[in-house]
Design a protein around this motif. Structure first.
Motif, PDB file in Angstrom:
ATOM      1  N   ASP A   3      94.614  35.971  61.848  1.00 35.49           N
ATOM      2  CA  ASP A   3      94.100  35.401  61.489  1.00 35.49           C
ATOM      3  C   ASP A   3      93.732  34.041  60.884  1.00 35.49           C
ATOM      4  OD1 ASP A   3      92.220  37.889  62.765  1.00 35.49           O
ATOM      5  OD2 ASP A   3      91.907  38.518  60.934  1.00 35.49           O
ATOM      6  N   LEU A   4      94.885  34.124  59.952  1.00 40.62           N
ATOM      7  CA  LEU A   4      95.277  33.003  58.823  1.00 40.62           C
ATOM      8  C   LEU A   4      95.363  31.760  60.390  1.00 40.62           C
ATOM      9  CD1 LEU A   4      96.950  33.821  55.468  1.00 40.62           C
ATOM     10  CD2 LEU A   4      94.928  32.739  55.737  1.00 40.62           C
ATOM     11  N   LEU A   5      96.664  32.275  60.970  1.00 41.83           N
ATOM     12  CA  LEU A   5      97.609  30.792  61.754  1.00 41.83           C
ATOM     13  C   LEU A   5      96.377  30.737  63.289  1.00 41.83           C
ATOM     14  CD1 LEU A   5     100.620  33.160  62.421  1.00 41.83           C
ATOM     15  CD2 LEU A   5     100.020  30.836  60.899  1.00 41.83           C
ATOM     16  N   SER A   6      95.212  31.777  63.103  1.00 41.11           N
ATOM     17  CA  SER A   6      94.483  31.142  64.344  1.00 41.11           C
ATOM     18  C   SER A   6      93.550  30.056  63.284  1.00 41.11           C
ATOM     19  CB  SER A   6      93.746  31.643  64.669  1.00 41.11           C
ATOM     20  OG  SER A   6      92.894  32.929  64.269  1.00 41.11           O
ATOM     21  N   GLY A   7      92.774  30.398  61.882  1.00 42.22           N
ATOM     22  CA  GLY A   7      92.319  29.619  61.901  1.00 42.22           C
ATOM     23  C   GLY A   7      90.343  29.958  61.582  1.00 42.22           C
ATOM     24  N   GLU A   8      91.056  31.512  61.454  1.00 42.99           N
ATOM     25  CA  GLU A   8      89.505  32.496  61.175  1.00 42.99           C
ATOM     26  C   GLU A   8      89.381  32.431  59.707  1.00 42.99           C
ATOM     27  OE1 GLU A   8      90.180  34.953  65.434  1.00 42.99           O
ATOM     28  OE2 GLU A   8      89.763  35.863  63.223  1.00 42.99           O
ATOM     29  N   ASP A   9      90.640  32.289  59.056  1.00 38.81           N
ATOM     30  CA  ASP A   9      90.073  32.611  57.918  1.00 38.81           C
ATOM     31  C   ASP A   9      90.892  31.041  56.649  1.00 38.81           C
ATOM     32  OD1 ASP A   9      91.367  35.694  57.268  1.00 38.81           O
ATOM     33  OD2 ASP A   9      88.690  34.978  57.684  1.00 38.81           O
ATOM     34  N   SER A  10      90.759  29.796  57.118  1.00 39.48           N
ATOM     35  CA  SER A  10      91.455  28.950  56.851  1.00 39.48           C
ATOM     36  C   SER A  10      89.862  28.375  56.269  1.00 39.48           C
ATOM     37  CB  SER A  10      91.429  27.875  58.331  1.00 39.48           C
ATOM     38  OG  SER A  10      92.476  28.358  58.771  1.00 39.48           O
TER      39      SER A  10
END
Length: 292
Positions: free
Chosen positions: A285-292
């Protein structure tokens, strides 16, 4: 940025099965691997460190996973110079010894070569299916930086061709002072993927988290930061759940690493309960930007 695949170093650990991560209806080996492969694109096979696989098993792994699924396979302990249980060797290759554990020098050269041959040939179904990412060679803490050990790395890579060898060190001498650049340059020169590790510091086996790529494939293994790293209980050693803050700190480092490679493999090796699976999903999730 190159492709980043995130997975874990186990899908069959007993504590994982007991954790409730798998749905109640997922009970068979085939169902478990199929369910895992529906959540993650990558897995590390750790069981092959303790005993060589057999071809029937690897054929089933290939059949039970999607076309793009990737297996990284950990090398059998004898092939990395670790002590190996005599009982883990094929019966016809076991040396006549009263010792419970053996090292490569305890076998004849012919028997040692045959262990290599059988280990690699057992992986043929995965290789034919295009599902092997790399063979992980995690060397022991006494494998220090010296010319003979660099030669060992080249011999290992030669034996494994055309399969890729990834190198994980467990002695800080490879990164002391100028050795750091020398080590990375050696690996780059010979197109050997280097394994970045996140692990407890201050121990005999500790190496720093040097985030560098030495090939078009980069690997990162997260071992956790258990306060009981020296425990002989594997679940105490790896029983560590990364916090969201820790994973958030790693996300930009992984993106930067992937920017210099074609593919980056990230493996959570904190295999206790469903810790690795939970952390792997959060990192995706972090790497996909969802939690960025």
């Amino acid at each position: 940025m190159g492709d980043i695949k995130v997975g874990t170093a186990s899908w069959t650990d007993r504590t994982l099965l007991d954790s409730g991560w798998y749905p109640p209806e997922v009970t068979s080996a085939e169902q478990r691997l199929g369910y895992y492969a529906g959540q993650f694109p990558l897995v590390e096979v750790d069981a092959t460190y303790y005993a060589p696989p057999n071809e029937q098993t690897t054929r089933l792994w290939a059949q039970r996973t999607p076309p793009a699924f990737t297996f990284n396979v950990k090398a059998f302990s004898l092939l990395t110079g670790h002590p190996t249980k005599v009982s883990a060797l094929p019966k016809d290759l076991r040396p006549d010894t009263g010792k419970p554990n053996v090292y490569p020098h305890d076998l004849s050269s012919a028997a040692y070569d045959e262990v290599w041959s059988r280990f690699l040939s057992a992986l043929d179904p995965l290789a034919e299916a295009g599902k092997i990412g790399s063979l992980l060679f995690q060397f022991p803490p006494w494998f220090t930086i010296r010319r003979s050990n660099r030669q060992t790395l080249l011999e290992v890579a030669s034996r494994c061709k055309p399969l890729r060898v990834a190198v994980e060190f467990r002695h800080a001498s490879w990164f002391d002072g100028d050795n750091r650049d020398e080590t990375l340059e050696f690996l780059r020169t010979h197109d050997l993927p280097y394994v970045v590790v996140d692990m407890p510091q201050g121990h005999r086996s500790s190496v720093p988290p040097v985030v560098e790529a030495t090939s078009d494939l980069a690997l990162v293994r997260f071992h956790g930061h258990s306060e009981r790293w020296t425990s002989k209980d594997i679940h105490e050693k790896f029983g560590y759940l990364y916090s969201s803050a820790e994973l958030s700190d790693w996300a930009p480092k992984l993106r930067a690493l992937a920017a210099s490679t074609s593919q980056t493999h990230v493996l959570m090796n904190n295999c206790y309960s469903d810790y690795a699976q939970r952390n792997a999903a959060e990192l995706i999730d972090l790497l996909s930007g969802e939690d960025s």
